[in-house]
Design a protein around this motif. Structure first.
Motif: not given
Length: 238
Positions: A35-42, A89-91, A174-179
């Motif tokens: 919930l505190d990490n909506p873009d997956g970068t933490r 792009a865009n991740v 496939a490359n989105d850190p959120l996933n």
């Protein structure tokens, strides 16, 4: 040594200890709840423990659309682009010159070591595995001891409609850190392409957080889940 010199030496020692203690390569990293990490970068997957957070989790999961799971016909890993491509792009992290897998090892690992001369190629680290709760001392010569899991498996997404996505969208997915989560390799192998109704992390206290991360990815990419998967995700967040 004078009193002034002794104080200066002590101050320098305290400063050095503080600097080492704040070095993200030398200390375990504080994990974030989804919930505190909506873009997956933490880093990591901290459990959701408060009543308010678990209520918010159920509300988010309840937004998921459901449909029956389709066949796996036509699925191959290559439909999602080159493994760990830096060109999506865009991740987050894309275009930084490092492979996605290494970006994720850096995000979640500590006590990192790199191949000489490389700013990207991680050859050793320690990982606090969110799925099992174990700390893994990893060396690249045993690379599969840590695998980077697609929280929503690629084959699952294919069966839920990703075959109709553009190639660029599949590459992002496939490359989105959120996933993506670095985890124990054997545990990831056991998960395979399963959804939450068939597989949940062995460490029970992170199951709600895992369900939220699964839901965040599905919502971001406009992907439905099965009715059984959504019901399981809500249940583990009660």
């Amino acid at each position: 040594m004078s009193t002034r010199d002794a104080i200066a030496v002590l101050a320098a020692a305290v400063l050095l200890a503080a600097l080492l203690g704040n070095n993200p390569q030398q200390t375990a990293k504080a994990t974030a709840t989804p919930l505190d990490n909506p873009d997956g970068t933490r880093p990591g997957l901290a459990p959701l423990t408060s009543r308010a957070d678990r209520t918010a989790a159920r509300h988010l999961i309840g937004r998921l659309r459901t449909k029956g799971m389709g066949p796996k016909t036509g699925y191959t890993r290559t439909r999602y682009g080159e493994n760990w491509a830096d060109t999506a792009a865009n991740v987050p992290y894309a275009g930084n010159g490092c492979r996605t897998r290494d970006d994720l090892l850096v995000r979640d690992g500590h006590d990192l070591s790199y191949r000489g001369g490389s700013p990207c190629d991680v050859v050793a680290l320690s990982l606090d595995d969110p799925y099992t709760g174990r700390t893994i001392a990893w060396r690249k010569k045993h690379a599969d001891d840590i695998q980077v899991d697609h929280v929503v498996p690629l084959s699952y997404s294919w069966r839920m409609g990703a075959g109709r996505w553009s190639a660029a969208k599949r590459l992002r997915f496939a490359n989105d850190p959120l996933n993506l989560l670095p985890v124990d390799g054997d545990t990831n192998e056991a998960k395979g392409g399963s959804g939450p109704a068939s597989w949940l992390p062995p460490q029970r206290r992170v199951r709600c957080a895992y369900a939220v991360r699964f839901a965040q990815v599905a919502l971001k990419y406009g992907m439905p889940v099965t009715r059984a998967d959504r019901a399981t995700m809500i249940r583990v967040c009660r």
